[in-house]
Write an enzyme that holds these catalytic residues in place. Sequence first.
Site, PDB file in Angstrom:
ATOM      1  N   HIS A   6      12.231   5.368  11.406  1.00 42.49           N
ATOM      2  CA  HIS A   6      11.433   6.110  10.534  1.00 42.49           C
ATOM      3  C   HIS A   6      10.013   5.345  10.096  1.00 42.49           C
ATOM      4  CE1 HIS A   6      11.181   8.828   7.350  1.00 42.49           C
ATOM      5  NE2 HIS A   6      11.204   8.016   6.241  1.00 42.49           N
TER       6      HIS A   6
ATOM      7  N   LYS B 114       3.698   6.046   2.682  1.00 42.76           N
ATOM      8  CA  LYS B 114       3.256   6.048   4.120  1.00 42.76           C
ATOM      9  C   LYS B 114       2.305   6.787   4.589  1.00 42.76           C
ATOM     10  CE  LYS B 114       7.483   5.790   5.879  1.00 42.76           C
ATOM     11  NZ  LYS B 114       8.398   5.868   4.671  1.00 42.76           N
TER      12      LYS B 114
ATOM     13  N   ASP C 263       6.269   9.957  10.117  1.00 41.13           N
ATOM     14  CA  ASP C 263       7.936  10.258   9.809  1.00 41.13           C
ATOM     15  C   ASP C 263       8.530   9.521  10.922  1.00 41.13           C
ATOM     16  OD1 ASP C 263       8.368  11.141   7.517  1.00 41.13           O
ATOM     17  OD2 ASP C 263       9.067  13.093   8.063  1.00 41.13           O
TER      18      ASP C 263
ATOM     19  N   ARG D  28       1.546 -15.375  -0.719  1.00 42.30           N
ATOM     20  CA  ARG D  28       0.190 -15.501  -1.470  1.00 42.30           C
ATOM     21  C   ARG D  28      -1.044 -16.100  -0.533  1.00 42.30           C
ATOM     22  NH1 ARG D  28       0.655 -14.967  -6.994  1.00 42.30           N
ATOM     23  NH2 ARG D  28      -1.731 -14.885  -6.933  1.00 42.30           N
TER      24      ARG D  28
END
Lengths: 86, 303
Positions: free
Chosen positions: B139, B160, B178, B244
């Site tokens: 998915h 998405k 999808d 980071r």
Amino acid sequence: MVKKEIIFQHDGDMQMKAVAVLIQKASSYRSNIWLQAGERRANGKSLLGVMSLAIQKGTTVEISAEGPDEDDALEAIAGYLENPEV
Amino acid sequence: MASVSLKNIIDEFNLEELTSFGNTEDILISVADVTRPGLQLSGSYEHFGADRIQLLGNMEMAYLDAQTAEDRMYKLDQLMSRGIPCLVISRQHEPFAELLECSRRYSVPLLRTPEVTSVFMSALIKYLNVELAPETTLHGVLVEIYGEGILMLGESGVGKSETAMEIVKRGHRLIADDLVEVRRVSDTTLLGQAPEIIRHLIEIRGLGILDVKELFGVSSIKQQESIDFVIKLELWDERKSYERLGINEETTDILGIRVPSITIPVRPGRNLAIIVEVAAINFRQRRMGYNAAEELTKRLFGN
């Protein structure tokens, strides 16, 4: 994780509207919901995914749900697939 | 187990059916290998894989030609009685009468191609490798950005599809929205594509279903793409700490292949498409051997 297998009995194909109602139902639960038909597995909250399963009369669909409200979700989705009102 | 029917192979390679028993759809091949049965014809069946396609080229045909009709019959009977899926003759050789007879006796289809044996053999093995590759459906959304196949994964509703839409508008390509069908075509390569029914469709909440190919044209889509990089999108969690520096090498396992990946936290107002696009460029740069965080360390500590 809970699972249930049903056979889609409604006449004709699973129409767009029926799929739309199904994913709306699925989206109202917090659990992850999966539908499997044949070798293909789709997220129960994704319109295109469920469409791609091309569920027809006689198709066996395995529904699985996992999450905080998995039992309710499974009941609701299975119930709807067994008797879709469009 | 994955398999491909003999009928598909016949159609793919335009094989001529010298004998046909109407069962090519039921004959399933599940090994990506081909045997040239030279040793078998001369009598040795040690380690013989009867589930493989058998291929007769110049060498095998010349060997058979040198035998008496009786020997040829015996040798071919030995080979074809072992339940082989089919026998292919290359280079348009004429089949021996004994071949045709054994083919009928055991209902083993006899096929023919004008191709050179070695060329046909490597093409067939390549085709079988792709068709028989382990497969899964995920998915997510698969896009191609600057030549890199980027797979975006994340919960429903994280954004998405919207991100994919903007990526397409920025001149990149959509492969699947999808549902992504992923095949492991080699030990290092994963190929992704969309299920045919929903190919190049995208669903945007509030807009409904859009056909990207019709809306933005052929240059905005692609049939299939390798999966080079995985981007996981997840809702911003205040308690979690996010990368980071960009030093850690995170990977995601898909069908046993470890694909480099990163996790991007999503918060309203963050332009995800740009972040994904830059992540793709950064990934390319890293693959070329440059890591900005490592360069910074060098500047700081001068080594």
